[in-house]
Design a protein around this motif. Structure first.
Motif, mmCIF file in Angstrom:
data_model
loop_
_atom_site.group_PDB
_atom_site.id
_atom_site.type_symbol
_atom_site.label_atom_id
_atom_site.label_comp_id
_atom_site.label_asym_id
_atom_site.label_seq_id
_atom_site.Cartn_x
_atom_site.Cartn_y
_atom_site.Cartn_z
ATOM 1 N N ASN A 236 0.802 -1.219 0.000
ATOM 2 C CA ASN A 236 0.000 0.000 0.000
ATOM 3 C C ASN A 236 0.840 1.276 0.000
ATOM 4 O O ASN A 236 0.398 2.310 -0.494
ATOM 5 C CB ASN A 236 -0.939 0.000 1.214
ATOM 6 C CG ASN A 236 -1.862 1.190 1.235
ATOM 7 O OD1 ASN A 236 -2.594 1.435 0.279
ATOM 8 N ND2 ASN A 236 -1.825 1.956 2.310
ATOM 9 N N LEU A 266 -8.950 0.385 0.396
ATOM 10 C CA LEU A 266 -8.138 0.459 1.608
ATOM 11 C C LEU A 266 -8.733 -0.367 2.744
ATOM 12 O O LEU A 266 -8.017 -0.879 3.597
ATOM 13 C CB LEU A 266 -8.020 1.914 2.069
ATOM 14 C CG LEU A 266 -6.986 2.789 1.359
ATOM 15 C CD1 LEU A 266 -7.222 4.248 1.708
ATOM 16 C CD2 LEU A 266 -5.577 2.365 1.739
ATOM 17 N N LEU A 269 -7.301 -3.748 3.819
ATOM 18 C CA LEU A 269 -5.969 -3.869 4.414
ATOM 19 C C LEU A 269 -6.067 -4.158 5.905
ATOM 20 O O LEU A 269 -7.005 -3.747 6.577
ATOM 21 C CB LEU A 269 -5.173 -2.577 4.218
ATOM 22 C CG LEU A 269 -4.821 -2.182 2.788
ATOM 23 C CD1 LEU A 269 -4.094 -0.847 2.800
ATOM 24 C CD2 LEU A 269 -3.956 -3.235 2.126
ATOM 25 N N GLU A 275 -0.841 -5.462 1.522
ATOM 26 C CA GLU A 275 -0.832 -5.404 0.065
ATOM 27 C C GLU A 275 -2.223 -5.151 -0.500
ATOM 28 O O GLU A 275 -3.224 -5.624 0.040
ATOM 29 C CB GLU A 275 -0.292 -6.717 -0.517
ATOM 30 C CG GLU A 275 1.187 -6.930 -0.254
ATOM 31 C CD GLU A 275 1.674 -8.249 -0.791
ATOM 32 O OE1 GLU A 275 2.665 -8.264 -1.532
ATOM 33 O OE2 GLU A 275 1.066 -9.286 -0.474
ATOM 34 N N ARG A 276 -2.244 -4.416 -1.596
ATOM 35 C CA ARG A 276 -3.500 -4.204 -2.322
ATOM 36 C C ARG A 276 -3.421 -4.927 -3.657
ATOM 37 O O ARG A 276 -2.334 -5.122 -4.209
ATOM 38 C CB ARG A 276 -3.754 -2.708 -2.515
ATOM 39 C CG ARG A 276 -4.008 -2.018 -1.181
ATOM 40 C CD ARG A 276 -4.085 -0.522 -1.292
ATOM 41 N NE ARG A 276 -5.304 -0.069 -1.919
ATOM 42 C CZ ARG A 276 -5.608 1.227 -2.097
ATOM 43 N NH1 ARG A 276 -4.758 2.163 -1.691
ATOM 44 N NH2 ARG A 276 -6.724 1.572 -2.666
ATOM 45 N N GLU A 431 -4.049 7.532 5.304
ATOM 46 C CA GLU A 431 -4.876 6.623 4.509
ATOM 47 C C GLU A 431 -6.355 6.971 4.619
ATOM 48 O O GLU A 431 -7.097 6.865 3.637
ATOM 49 C CB GLU A 431 -4.662 5.179 4.985
ATOM 50 C CG GLU A 431 -3.307 4.595 4.629
ATOM 51 C CD GLU A 431 -3.066 3.254 5.310
ATOM 52 O OE1 GLU A 431 -4.034 2.714 5.895
ATOM 53 O OE2 GLU A 431 -1.934 2.764 5.263
#
Length: 533
Positions: A236, A266, A269, A275-276, A431
């Motif tokens: 991310n 998001l 996560l 990780e995306r 974020e």
């Protein structure tokens, strides 16, 4: 003759109730940490060999020797002589798939005196980049990139990618000069499995294209009708720069390659899954071009972060940012989650900030009141994960009034835990968009210092605090006319972005440690004398 054969193969044999052992042909003084292992099965995977060798000690290098034999030969160097001796005892004559391994010392021609094998490392390099296939499959691959390519594939296609007895995957690694890890055991029962490809950017792309072609063919053979997109996993930390301002970077990649690209939200996560998923839809050729462009942006972001991290490592002595697990690792063993990095408590309390047992510190970090829910998470899951990850106690103090715009987060733990916890909080606020896209996250932190040490933080005429602010780029204030609390402590306020706050906290702790050292020195000077190093 039979006894001699047994000696050569096994290294030891029982005869008439007595255990006889072979005395190696290499003189004892010339036995080093270096071994040669022969007769390795030609199709044995490097991962299996590495794992086996690691059972007996720290492998500093493992290099394949080119021979004309069907079986493979490697030269291995261990960190210590006793480790090499153990391998001689355990693996000489050890049967692997009907092949008896043969282990022998590589003589140390310098004939160094007996002792720990820490010196005499001439001619040996550190372990090189990951190897492809198996020891019998030829030379090592070319120099690898710093960050691997990670993709998700449907579980039903994993068998086709591996091939009968691993033939397909070995062929891919050989042709693309790459090392490919298929994480079959991760997420048991999941519909998709991650694959990590270590190679040059070109090698990664070539391997990725080949895997997509194999999946497409398998889909046709099995009459699988659903579309098979390319799914790339990216940390991310890099995704924002991949997307670009107002999505411009991503839109350009879509237009240039003729693909449709989406990125997982998001909300998917967690602290242990940073990780995306970048989903690319289009033809194999279009997806291949998109992969090249996507990973180009990811690698640029990675290199930028590493440069910044190295700078901060120099500013904060003894701080090992890689060991903290805050950023994705570029090493070959990079896993899909942060769980590879244990909390600081797992290290027996040792910290990368210095030697010995680190003292616990208390920091009060002030966040926007509206952000409390994001930090706590649903049913408190996020703050629990954060506390476990950092190895710190994290609590949110009650609001000081109905209209309070800030809430105090109380973080208790050693320096490494403080770094990890505060970094995550800063990142979470970014974020969740509590700060604008062009706005840097800046927070205020309070630490308490003994009232008698406050003057040292300020310095004569404010010299020390001014130098501290110039060095760290943080605002540091020791409010005047404070009334010390019940522990005879006063507050130091630190404001700034994450690294500025961290550097200021470390420097202030250094000043306090120096002050404590001087106090101890003065007390003991009269009796035993004291000299500061």
């Amino acid at each position: 003759m039979l006894l001699k054969l047994l000696f050569c193969v096994l290294g030891k044999v029982e005869l008439h109730g007595k255990l006889l052992e072979v005395e190696h042909s290499v003189p004892k003084r010339q036995r080093s940490c270096k071994l040669q292992i022969r007769n390795i099965p030609p199709h044995m995977q490097w991962e299996v060999l590495d794992s086996m060798l690691a059972q007996y000690g720290t492998v500093e290098s493992c290099e394949q020797v080119n021979t004309d034999t069907e079986t493979a030969v490697v030269n291995v160097r261990y960190a210590a002589k006793d480790q090499a001796r153990l391998v001689m005892e355990k693996l000489n004559g050890y049967m692997m798939e009907n092949y008896a391994l043969k282990v022998s010392y590589i003589p140390d021609e310098t004939a160094a005196p007996e002792g720990p094998g820490v010196g005499g490392r001439r001619g040996f390099n550190a372990r090189g980049p990951p190897r492809s296939g198996s020891p019998g499959m030829g030379a090592r691959p070319k120099v690898q990139s710093d960050i691997p390519l990670r993709v998700l594939v449907p579980t039903q296609f994993v068998g086709a990618i591996i091939g009968k007895e691993g033939a397909t995957i070995r062929n891919i690694t050989k042709q693309t000069h790459s090392k490919i890890d298929i994480h079959r055991k991760e997420n048991a029962g999941a519909a998709e499995k991650p694959i990590t490809i270590h190679s040059t950017p070109e090698g990664c792309s070539k391997a990725c294209t080949t895997i997509m072609e194999i999946m497409q063919k398998e889909a046709l053979d099995t009459k699988f009708t659903e579309e098979i997109p390319l799914k790339i996993l990216a940390h991310n930390n890099f995704v924002g720069r991949l997307i670009g301002k107002e999505g411009r970077n991503l839109k350009k990649i879509e237009q240039d390659t003729g693909t449709k690209i989406t990125i997982s939200p998001l909300q998917d996560l967690t602290l242990y899954n940073p990780e995306r998923t970048i989903t690319v839809k289009g033809s194999i050729e279009a997806c291949s071009r998109a992969e090249e462009e996507v990973m180009k942006k990811v690698r640029e972001a990675y290199e930028s972060d590493m440069a910044a991290m190295n700078l901060q490592s120099n500013l904060i002595p003894g701080l090992n940012l890689n060991a903290l697990g805050l950023f994705p690792s570029g090493t070959p063993g990079m896993g899909p989650s942060m769980s590879n990095f244990p909390p600081s408590g797992a290290h027996g309390g040792c910290s990368s900030f210095g030697q010995g047992q680190p003292e616990s510190e208390t920091v009060h970090l002030f966040i926007p009141a509206l952000a409390v829910g994001a930090i706590i998470g649903k049913q408190g899951q996020h703050i629990k994960q954060l506390s476990h990850f950092a190895g710190a106690s994290i609590k949110i103090a009650p609001a000081e009034g109905m209209d309070a715009k800030q809430r105090m987060v109380i973080i208790v733990g050693p320096p490494e835990a403080q770094f990890k916890a505060q970094c995550r909080i800063f990142g979470k606020l970014k974020e969740e968009n509590f700060f604008g896209p062009k706005e840097e996250v800046k927070l205020e932190a309070h630490i308490k210092v003994p009232s008698f040490a406050a003057g040292r933080v300020i310095g004569k005429g404010g010299k020390t605090v001014n130098e501290l602010q110039n060095l760290t780029c943080a605002e540091v204030v020791v409010p005047r006319d404070q009334t010390p609390d019940e522990n005879d402590q006063v507050i130091v306020k630190i404001s700034g972005h994450f690294f500025a706050c961290q550097l200021a906290q470390r420097k202030i702790q250094e000043i306090l440690a120096q002050r404590n050292g001087d106090s101890v020195c003065q007390k003991t000077q009269k009796t035993a004398g004291c000299r500061r190093v």
